[in-house]
Write a protein that holds these residues in place. Structure first.
Motif, PDB file in Angstrom:
ATOM      1  N   LYS A 119       0.862  -1.121  -0.159  1.00 11.17           N
ATOM      2  CA  LYS A 119       0.088  -0.013   0.039  1.00 11.17           C
ATOM      3  C   LYS A 119       0.909   1.234  -0.054  1.00 11.17           C
ATOM      4  CE  LYS A 119      -3.858  -2.361   2.227  1.00 11.17           C
ATOM      5  NZ  LYS A 119      -3.623  -3.412   2.937  1.00 11.17           N
ATOM      6  N   LEU A 120       1.737   1.344  -0.774  1.00 15.32           N
ATOM      7  CA  LEU A 120       2.757   2.334  -0.858  1.00 15.32           C
ATOM      8  C   LEU A 120       2.967   2.832  -2.307  1.00 15.32           C
ATOM      9  CD1 LEU A 120       5.844   1.235   1.147  1.00 15.32           C
ATOM     10  CD2 LEU A 120       4.287   3.039   1.697  1.00 15.32           C
ATOM     11  N   ILE A 121       3.257   4.265  -2.876  1.00 14.05           N
ATOM     12  CA  ILE A 121       3.592   4.551  -4.017  1.00 14.05           C
ATOM     13  C   ILE A 121       5.172   4.573  -3.874  1.00 14.05           C
ATOM     14  CG2 ILE A 121       3.521   6.518  -5.785  1.00 14.05           C
ATOM     15  CD1 ILE A 121       0.889   5.398  -5.336  1.00 14.05           C
ATOM     16  N   VAL A 122       5.867   3.759  -4.973  1.00 13.23           N
ATOM     17  CA  VAL A 122       7.252   3.730  -4.910  1.00 13.23           C
ATOM     18  C   VAL A 122       7.679   4.230  -5.974  1.00 13.23           C
ATOM     19  CG1 VAL A 122       9.298   1.942  -4.768  1.00 13.23           C
ATOM     20  CG2 VAL A 122       7.054   1.535  -3.864  1.00 13.23           C
ATOM     21  N   LYS A 123       8.752   4.984  -6.155  1.00 20.01           N
ATOM     22  CA  LYS A 123       9.612   5.703  -7.248  1.00 20.01           C
ATOM     23  C   LYS A 123      10.810   5.085  -7.478  1.00 20.01           C
ATOM     24  CE  LYS A 123       8.524  10.363  -5.558  1.00 20.01           C
ATOM     25  NZ  LYS A 123       9.101  11.819  -5.611  1.00 20.01           N
ATOM     26  N   LEU A 124      11.132   4.663  -8.832  1.00 19.59           N
ATOM     27  CA  LEU A 124      12.272   3.930  -8.928  1.00 19.59           C
ATOM     28  C   LEU A 124      13.167   4.599 -10.110  1.00 19.59           C
ATOM     29  CD1 LEU A 124      10.683   0.527  -9.993  1.00 19.59           C
ATOM     30  CD2 LEU A 124      11.592   1.365  -7.858  1.00 19.59           C
ATOM     31  N   LYS A 125      14.322   4.843  -9.873  1.00 12.81           N
ATOM     32  CA  LYS A 125      15.078   5.432 -11.014  1.00 12.81           C
ATOM     33  C   LYS A 125      16.355   4.367 -11.199  1.00 12.81           C
ATOM     34  CE  LYS A 125      18.556   9.259 -11.159  1.00 12.81           C
ATOM     35  NZ  LYS A 125      18.879  10.401 -10.241  1.00 12.81           N
TER      36      LYS A 125
END
Length: 132
Positions: A119-125
């Protein structure tokens, strides 16, 4: 039920449905694919990110601080002698998985998805460079 109660229930239902569909849409859509290097390397990086998500490697990094699956998948999915740096951000926390400390990236891929299990928004780079 009065009209006011019916309206209130309808409004709450609409908000709930909007949140559900937004989280599903974020899970499958790229926010940005920035190519500062080769197109082929960018495509392989995007494929690797999708594989990491499908395999649960990102959820392992976020939920259990275990990057072993991510390291393994990046090693087998990217071309030989490829340097990588994967940055994972969630709730103000950051985890970095890399196979070389310092390198000049030839391709950078940014991706955002919604982890339904956590239940999280995850940013990937993911930054990539072909080594020598």
């Amino acid at each position: 039920m009065s009209r006011g109660q019916i309206f209130l229930v309808s409004a709450i239902s609409a908000v709930i449905l909007t949140v559900i569909f937004t989280s599903i849409a974020l899970q499958i859509s790229e926010v940005e694919v920035s190519r500062t290097g080769g197109l082929k390397l960018s495509k392989k990086g995007l494929t690797a990110i999708r594989a990491l998500i499908r395999a649960g490697a990102i959820d392992s990094i976020v939920g259990q601080s275990d990057s072993s699956l991510a390291r393994y998948l990046l090693t087998i999915m990217l071309p030989p002698n490829t340097y990588y740096k994967l940055t994972v951000e969630w709730n103000g926390e950051v985890a970095i998985v890399s196979n070389k400390d310092v390198f000049e990236p030839q391709a950078t891929i940014r991706y955002v998805y919604s982890s339904l299990s956590l239940k999280l928004i995850v940013k990937l780079k993911l930054e990539l460079s072909l080594g020598g």
